[in-house]
Design a protein around this motif. Structure first.
Motif, mmCIF file in Angstrom:
data_model
loop_
_atom_site.group_PDB
_atom_site.id
_atom_site.type_symbol
_atom_site.label_atom_id
_atom_site.label_comp_id
_atom_site.label_asym_id
_atom_site.label_seq_id
_atom_site.Cartn_x
_atom_site.Cartn_y
_atom_site.Cartn_z
ATOM 1 N N MET A 86 1.166 -11.147 12.869
ATOM 2 C CA MET A 86 -0.215 -10.899 12.464
ATOM 3 C C MET A 86 -1.043 -10.338 13.617
ATOM 4 N N ALA A 87 -0.672 -10.687 14.872
ATOM 5 C CA ALA A 87 -1.331 -10.073 16.028
ATOM 6 C C ALA A 87 -0.983 -8.584 16.096
ATOM 7 N N ASP A 88 0.268 -8.267 15.820
ATOM 8 C CA ASP A 88 0.680 -6.855 15.800
ATOM 9 C C ASP A 88 -0.069 -6.092 14.712
ATOM 10 N N SER A 89 -0.198 -6.718 13.547
ATOM 11 C CA SER A 89 -0.895 -6.067 12.438
ATOM 12 C C SER A 89 -2.367 -5.852 12.760
ATOM 13 N N ALA A 90 -2.983 -6.819 13.455
ATOM 14 C CA ALA A 90 -4.388 -6.676 13.836
ATOM 15 C C ALA A 90 -4.572 -5.481 14.762
ATOM 16 N N GLU A 96 9.221 -9.714 4.282
ATOM 17 C CA GLU A 96 7.959 -9.270 4.879
ATOM 18 C C GLU A 96 7.160 -8.426 3.895
ATOM 19 N N ASP A 97 7.840 -7.551 3.172
ATOM 20 C CA ASP A 97 7.183 -6.713 2.168
ATOM 21 C C ASP A 97 7.567 -7.237 0.786
ATOM 22 N N VAL A 98 6.611 -7.873 0.105
ATOM 23 C CA VAL A 98 6.923 -8.483 -1.194
ATOM 24 C C VAL A 98 6.704 -7.515 -2.354
ATOM 25 N N ARG A 99 6.260 -6.306 -2.068
ATOM 26 C CA ARG A 99 5.979 -5.373 -3.173
ATOM 27 C C ARG A 99 7.194 -5.088 -4.049
ATOM 28 N N PRO A 100 8.383 -4.858 -3.500
ATOM 29 C CA PRO A 100 9.538 -4.657 -4.388
ATOM 30 C C PRO A 100 9.811 -5.862 -5.284
ATOM 31 N N LEU A 118 1.355 -16.080 12.812
ATOM 32 C CA LEU A 118 2.441 -15.996 11.852
ATOM 33 C C LEU A 118 1.906 -15.683 10.463
ATOM 34 N N ARG A 119 2.795 -15.344 9.555
ATOM 35 C CA ARG A 119 2.390 -14.959 8.209
ATOM 36 C C ARG A 119 2.014 -16.180 7.388
ATOM 37 N N GLY A 120 0.931 -16.068 6.639
ATOM 38 C CA GLY A 120 0.479 -17.146 5.774
ATOM 39 C C GLY A 120 -0.722 -16.680 4.988
ATOM 40 N N GLY A 121 -1.179 -17.511 4.050
ATOM 41 C CA GLY A 121 -2.267 -17.103 3.170
ATOM 42 C C GLY A 121 -3.545 -16.750 3.906
ATOM 43 N N GLY A 132 6.879 -18.446 -1.571
ATOM 44 C CA GLY A 132 6.112 -19.377 -0.745
ATOM 45 C C GLY A 132 6.984 -20.125 0.241
ATOM 46 N N ARG A 133 6.378 -21.131 0.842
ATOM 47 C CA ARG A 133 7.100 -21.977 1.792
ATOM 48 C C ARG A 133 7.727 -23.138 1.034
ATOM 49 N N PHE A 134 8.978 -23.407 1.336
ATOM 50 C CA PHE A 134 9.670 -24.513 0.687
ATOM 51 C C PHE A 134 9.177 -25.817 1.323
#
Length: 378
Positions: free
Chosen positions: A44-48, A268-272, A12-15, A208-210
């Motif tokens: 994250m497995a997909d991204s790898a 998922e995309d924080v750039r905007p 999962l997504r995290g730092g 972040g995570r609440f």
């Protein structure tokens, strides 16, 4: 070509997961062939896989920071099988080095030891109590275990290293196995853009995570202490998800800040979000690094952070932003007031933050440093 087995504690997504993902994307594929072990399928497995790595799914339970569940208990009973399976992977794929990307997994270190394979531990957690709870073993045992069963232990900040060294005897020869490699921005200058202004308000961003450790309510309380004139000038956006979301909404309502504060689902995309951000705030009272501070800096935004391990190293208080004491609502409010009401200060600190990120948190530069350690021990 050297084959490296990376052990990731979550798909999962995290730092920490983002940091490994950045390493995989920038790894020199002409020199290293990555195999990544995840406990389950996930983003994250997909991204790898997209980065060119082979992905192996092998359920590995956490030995600290876990959420009690049937999955955890079931897979703890299968630990001997998991270690045996890792040893099979090491032998069949002729792995040259095992790289455990967390303090929460022990199996990789044991599999490496029993196959006489070099092992590196990369610790992304703050080894302090009560932050590292729940756990099966003491922090003293855990830190010594990884030092004794690793050729090198890497930390993402000097303060995080100092936390871990407190569990070793003074002048211990194990300390020589330590290294610090800063985490990197996931983004480069090519990713940076500025979003068109749709409002005259100053945009304050929290991502972040609440959760209790991230403490988003601190920003609500600080915002409530700003002058009415300053509150009219800003818009605070909380982006994330987590167990304290209902409490955060209640805090905003109780402070009568519904017109000022907004809660936005995880992106998922924080750039905007970073592109439209004028000030980034991080309120964690424990933070081994603080990746979002670096990413905001890449986009030229100043930051305000609670002084803890990683942020104290990343933020130059008074130059790239401000550091405030843990739980100090007036200090956080004062820092926000200064940045919201002074456009020149905000711009100057944002530019200084970007220069610092480009100098110290460049993904290509820091991946080369990790590669030098992998090369040395594999």
């Amino acid at each position: 070509m050297k084959r490296i087995l990376f052990l990731a504690h979550s798909p999962l997504r995290g730092g920490a997961e983002y940091c490994l993902d950045t390493t995989l994307r920038f790894l020199d594929k002409n020199k290293f062939e990555p195999v990544v072990c995840f406990s389950d399928e996930g983003p994250m497995a997909d991204s790898a896989r997209k980065s060119g790595a082979e992905v192996v799914i092998l359920p590995l339970p956490w030995w600290m920071l876990y959420e009690p569940s049937w999955w955890e208990w079931k897979n703890r009973a299968r630990i001997p099988y998991a270690i045996w399976r890792l040893m099979q992977i090491i032998r069949s794929r002729k792995i040259d080095l095992v790289y455990t990307n967390t303090l929460t997994l022990f199996e990789g270190a044991l599999a490496a030891r029993w196959t006489k394979t070099p092992h590196i531990t990369h610790i992304h957690e703050v080894a302090t109590d009560p932050f590292m709870r729940p756990r099966w073993f003491s922090l003293d045992f855990s830190i010594r275990f990884f030092y004794k069963n690793s050729d090198l232990v890497i930390f993402e900040s000097q303060p995080s290293l100092e936390c871990a060294k407190a569990y070793l005897p003074p002048e211990s020869p194990l300390c020589a196995k330590s290294a610090v490699v800063s985490n990197s921005s996931r983004f480069s200058l090519q990713d940076v853009f500025r979003a068109p202004r749709t409002s005259s308000k100053v945009e304050v961003l929290w991502v972040g995570r609440f959760s209790a450790r991230k403490n988003p309510e601190l920003l609500v309380r600080a915002t409530a202490q700003l002058s009415a004139e300053t509150r009219e000038r800003l818009h605070v956006r909380f982006v994330g998800e987590g167990p304290l979301e209902a409490d955060l909404r209640e805090a905003i309502q109780n402070a009568q800040l519904e017109e000022t504060c907004e809660i936005v689902p995880f992106q998922e995309d924080v750039r905007p979000l970073l592109a439209s951000c004028d000030i980034l705030v991080l309120t964690s009272h424990e933070e081994s690094f603080g990746l979002v501070l670096v990413e905001a800096g890449m986009f030229g935004a100043p930051v305000v952070a609670v002084r803890s391990q990683g942020p104290a190293e990343i933020v130059l208080s008074g130059e790239t932003g401000f550091l405030v004491p843990p739980g100090d609502v007036p200090a956080l409010a004062e820092s926000l007031e200064a940045l919201v009401t002074n456009d020149e200060l905000r711009s100057a600190m944002g530019a200084a933050n970007q220069r610092r990120v480009l100098e110290l948190y460049n993904p290509e530069q820091n991946t080369r440093q990790l590669e030098s350690y992998i090369d040395r021990f594999s």
